[in-house]
Design a protein around this motif. Structure first.
Motif, PDB file in Angstrom:
ATOM      1  N   GLY A 161      23.917  10.427  33.687  1.00 13.74           N
ATOM      2  CA  GLY A 161      24.836  10.989  32.739  1.00 13.74           C
ATOM      3  C   GLY A 161      24.965  12.441  32.672  1.00 13.74           C
ATOM      4  O   GLY A 161      26.130  12.962  32.671  1.00 13.74           O
ATOM      5  N   GLY A 162      23.796  13.181  32.816  1.00 22.01           N
ATOM      6  CA  GLY A 162      23.978  14.750  32.948  1.00 22.01           C
ATOM      7  C   GLY A 162      24.622  15.104  34.168  1.00 22.01           C
ATOM      8  O   GLY A 162      25.313  15.995  34.189  1.00 22.01           O
ATOM      9  N   ILE A 163      24.308  14.391  35.352  1.00 20.46           N
ATOM     10  CA  ILE A 163      24.607  14.856  36.563  1.00 20.46           C
ATOM     11  C   ILE A 163      26.344  14.595  36.280  1.00 20.46           C
ATOM     12  O   ILE A 163      27.183  15.368  36.916  1.00 20.46           O
ATOM     13  CB  ILE A 163      24.182  14.060  37.575  1.00 20.46           C
ATOM     14  CG1 ILE A 163      22.681  14.730  37.601  1.00 20.46           C
ATOM     15  CG2 ILE A 163      24.824  14.586  39.095  1.00 20.46           C
ATOM     16  CD1 ILE A 163      21.793  13.813  38.816  1.00 20.46           C
ATOM     17  N   ALA A 164      26.524  13.496  36.097  1.00 17.14           N
ATOM     18  CA  ALA A 164      28.243  13.083  36.238  1.00 17.14           C
ATOM     19  C   ALA A 164      28.799  14.284  35.169  1.00 17.14           C
ATOM     20  O   ALA A 164      29.929  14.719  35.627  1.00 17.14           O
ATOM     21  CB  ALA A 164      28.306  11.782  35.224  1.00 17.14           C
ATOM     22  N   THR A 165      28.461  14.383  34.061  1.00 18.10           N
ATOM     23  CA  THR A 165      29.025  15.565  33.288  1.00 18.10           C
ATOM     24  C   THR A 165      29.120  17.031  33.936  1.00 18.10           C
ATOM     25  O   THR A 165      30.071  17.653  33.762  1.00 18.10           O
ATOM     26  CB  THR A 165      28.161  15.448  31.830  1.00 18.10           C
ATOM     27  OG1 THR A 165      28.320  14.258  31.347  1.00 18.10           O
ATOM     28  CG2 THR A 165      28.838  16.527  31.015  1.00 18.10           C
ATOM     29  N   TYR A 166      28.030  17.147  34.509  1.00 15.04           N
ATOM     30  CA  TYR A 166      27.852  18.555  35.213  1.00 15.04           C
ATOM     31  C   TYR A 166      29.037  18.835  36.319  1.00 15.04           C
ATOM     32  O   TYR A 166      29.871  19.673  36.229  1.00 15.04           O
ATOM     33  CB  TYR A 166      26.435  18.998  35.892  1.00 15.04           C
ATOM     34  CG  TYR A 166      26.505  20.241  36.635  1.00 15.04           C
ATOM     35  CD1 TYR A 166      26.712  21.193  36.225  1.00 15.04           C
ATOM     36  CD2 TYR A 166      26.771  19.845  38.026  1.00 15.04           C
ATOM     37  CE1 TYR A 166      26.325  22.396  36.831  1.00 15.04           C
ATOM     38  CE2 TYR A 166      26.626  20.914  39.077  1.00 15.04           C
ATOM     39  CZ  TYR A 166      26.526  22.268  38.527  1.00 15.04           C
ATOM     40  OH  TYR A 166      26.472  23.432  39.001  1.00 15.04           O
ATOM     41  N   PHE A 167      28.956  17.741  37.124  1.00 10.94           N
ATOM     42  CA  PHE A 167      30.320  17.874  38.188  1.00 10.94           C
ATOM     43  C   PHE A 167      31.615  17.516  37.585  1.00 10.94           C
ATOM     44  O   PHE A 167      32.566  18.150  38.030  1.00 10.94           O
ATOM     45  CB  PHE A 167      29.970  16.623  39.088  1.00 10.94           C
ATOM     46  CG  PHE A 167      28.682  17.279  40.237  1.00 10.94           C
ATOM     47  CD1 PHE A 167      29.135  17.876  41.444  1.00 10.94           C
ATOM     48  CD2 PHE A 167      27.544  16.717  40.177  1.00 10.94           C
ATOM     49  CE1 PHE A 167      28.040  18.387  42.167  1.00 10.94           C
ATOM     50  CE2 PHE A 167      26.528  17.033  40.848  1.00 10.94           C
ATOM     51  CZ  PHE A 167      26.892  18.064  42.047  1.00 10.94           C
ATOM     52  N   LEU A 168      31.849  16.603  36.610  1.00  6.33           N
ATOM     53  CA  LEU A 168      33.044  16.722  35.896  1.00  6.33           C
ATOM     54  C   LEU A 168      33.605  18.315  35.309  1.00  6.33           C
ATOM     55  O   LEU A 168      34.661  18.621  35.583  1.00  6.33           O
ATOM     56  CB  LEU A 168      32.970  15.759  34.399  1.00  6.33           C
ATOM     57  CG  LEU A 168      34.362  15.815  33.866  1.00  6.33           C
ATOM     58  CD1 LEU A 168      35.503  15.069  34.723  1.00  6.33           C
ATOM     59  CD2 LEU A 168      34.290  15.039  32.757  1.00  6.33           C
ATOM     60  N   SER A 169      32.402  18.896  34.831  1.00  4.02           N
ATOM     61  CA  SER A 169      32.904  20.261  34.257  1.00  4.02           C
ATOM     62  C   SER A 169      32.973  21.049  35.340  1.00  4.02           C
ATOM     63  O   SER A 169      34.092  21.908  35.263  1.00  4.02           O
ATOM     64  CB  SER A 169      31.574  20.730  33.478  1.00  4.02           C
ATOM     65  OG  SER A 169      30.607  21.065  34.479  1.00  4.02           O
ATOM     66  N   LEU A 170      32.487  20.976  36.610  1.00  4.99           N
ATOM     67  CA  LEU A 170      33.016  21.645  37.644  1.00  4.99           C
ATOM     68  C   LEU A 170      34.403  21.282  38.385  1.00  4.99           C
ATOM     69  O   LEU A 170      35.162  22.188  38.352  1.00  4.99           O
ATOM     70  CB  LEU A 170      32.024  21.693  38.827  1.00  4.99           C
ATOM     71  CG  LEU A 170      30.696  22.232  38.832  1.00  4.99           C
ATOM     72  CD1 LEU A 170      29.828  21.678  40.054  1.00  4.99           C
ATOM     73  CD2 LEU A 170      30.484  23.517  38.491  1.00  4.99           C
ATOM     74  N   ALA A 171      34.620  20.082  38.124  1.00  3.69           N
ATOM     75  CA  ALA A 171      36.110  19.705  38.598  1.00  3.69           C
ATOM     76  C   ALA A 171      37.285  20.107  37.683  1.00  3.69           C
ATOM     77  O   ALA A 171      38.305  20.297  37.847  1.00  3.69           O
ATOM     78  CB  ALA A 171      36.384  18.041  38.648  1.00  3.69           C
ATOM     79  N   LEU A 172      36.700  20.256  36.282  1.00  6.67           N
ATOM     80  CA  LEU A 172      37.594  20.636  35.087  1.00  6.67           C
ATOM     81  C   LEU A 172      37.815  22.322  35.259  1.00  6.67           C
ATOM     82  O   LEU A 172      38.729  22.596  34.495  1.00  6.67           O
ATOM     83  CB  LEU A 172      37.236  20.379  33.826  1.00  6.67           C
ATOM     84  CG  LEU A 172      37.197  18.936  33.587  1.00  6.67           C
ATOM     85  CD1 LEU A 172      36.613  18.448  32.152  1.00  6.67           C
ATOM     86  CD2 LEU A 172      38.597  18.299  33.633  1.00  6.67           C
ATOM     87  N   LEU A 173      37.307  22.909  36.099  1.00  2.04           N
ATOM     88  CA  LEU A 173      37.782  24.326  36.249  1.00  2.04           C
ATOM     89  C   LEU A 173      38.963  24.366  36.999  1.00  2.04           C
ATOM     90  O   LEU A 173      39.789  25.440  36.851  1.00  2.04           O
ATOM     91  CB  LEU A 173      36.646  25.190  37.154  1.00  2.04           C
ATOM     92  CG  LEU A 173      35.254  24.989  36.477  1.00  2.04           C
ATOM     93  CD1 LEU A 173      34.213  25.753  37.428  1.00  2.04           C
ATOM     94  CD2 LEU A 173      35.340  26.040  35.123  1.00  2.04           C
ATOM     95  N   THR A 174      39.459  23.326  37.733  1.00  2.00           N
ATOM     96  CA  THR A 174      40.846  23.243  38.529  1.00  2.00           C
ATOM     97  C   THR A 174      41.847  22.347  37.785  1.00  2.00           C
ATOM     98  O   THR A 174      43.008  22.801  37.596  1.00  2.00           O
ATOM     99  CB  THR A 174      40.610  22.901  39.917  1.00  2.00           C
ATOM    100  OG1 THR A 174      39.698  23.855  40.618  1.00  2.00           O
ATOM    101  CG2 THR A 174      41.841  22.932  40.634  1.00  2.00           C
TER     102      THR A 174
END
Length: 106
Positions: free
Chosen positions: A39-52
């Motif tokens: 869950g933490g990893i998924a949220t981290y990578f989602l947050s990176l994607a949401l930069l764009t």
């Protein structure tokens, strides 16, 4: 790169769902740990994607694609029933994701 981040987030979100089911209400330590870390990893990578991505579009794609993946893996790995209504729902979700992408929000 944002699509790669979103793809990684989807894979880990699918892992969250499968491991949460195996955790049996967080009574099995190993599966509980896998659930929380994924869950933490998924949220981290989602947050990176949401930069764009626009946040609404990115989140909608993330949850939709993960949901489809979970349904398909449930059928393949766990023998869960995949009938025409679920298939119709999958098609509708895919059409929605394509529609979001075509909206030019990314």
């Amino acid at each position: 790169m944002h699509w790669l981040y979103l793809g990684i987030a989807v894979v880990f979100e699918i892992t969250v769902a499968i491991s949460a089911g195996k955790a049996q209400g967080f009574t099995r330590l190993t599966w509980t740990t896998v659930t929380l870390i994924s869950g933490g990893i998924a949220t981290y990578f989602l947050s990176l994607a949401l930069l764009t991505f626009d946040v609404g579009v990115g989140y909608a794609i993330w949850t939709s694609v993960a949901g489809v993946g979970i349904v398909i893996l449930g059928a393949v790995l766990f023998g869960q029933r995949l009938d025409w209504r679920k298939l119709l729902g999958i098609v509708a979700v895919i059409a929605g994701v394509v529609g979001l992408q075509l909206s030019g929000a990314v």
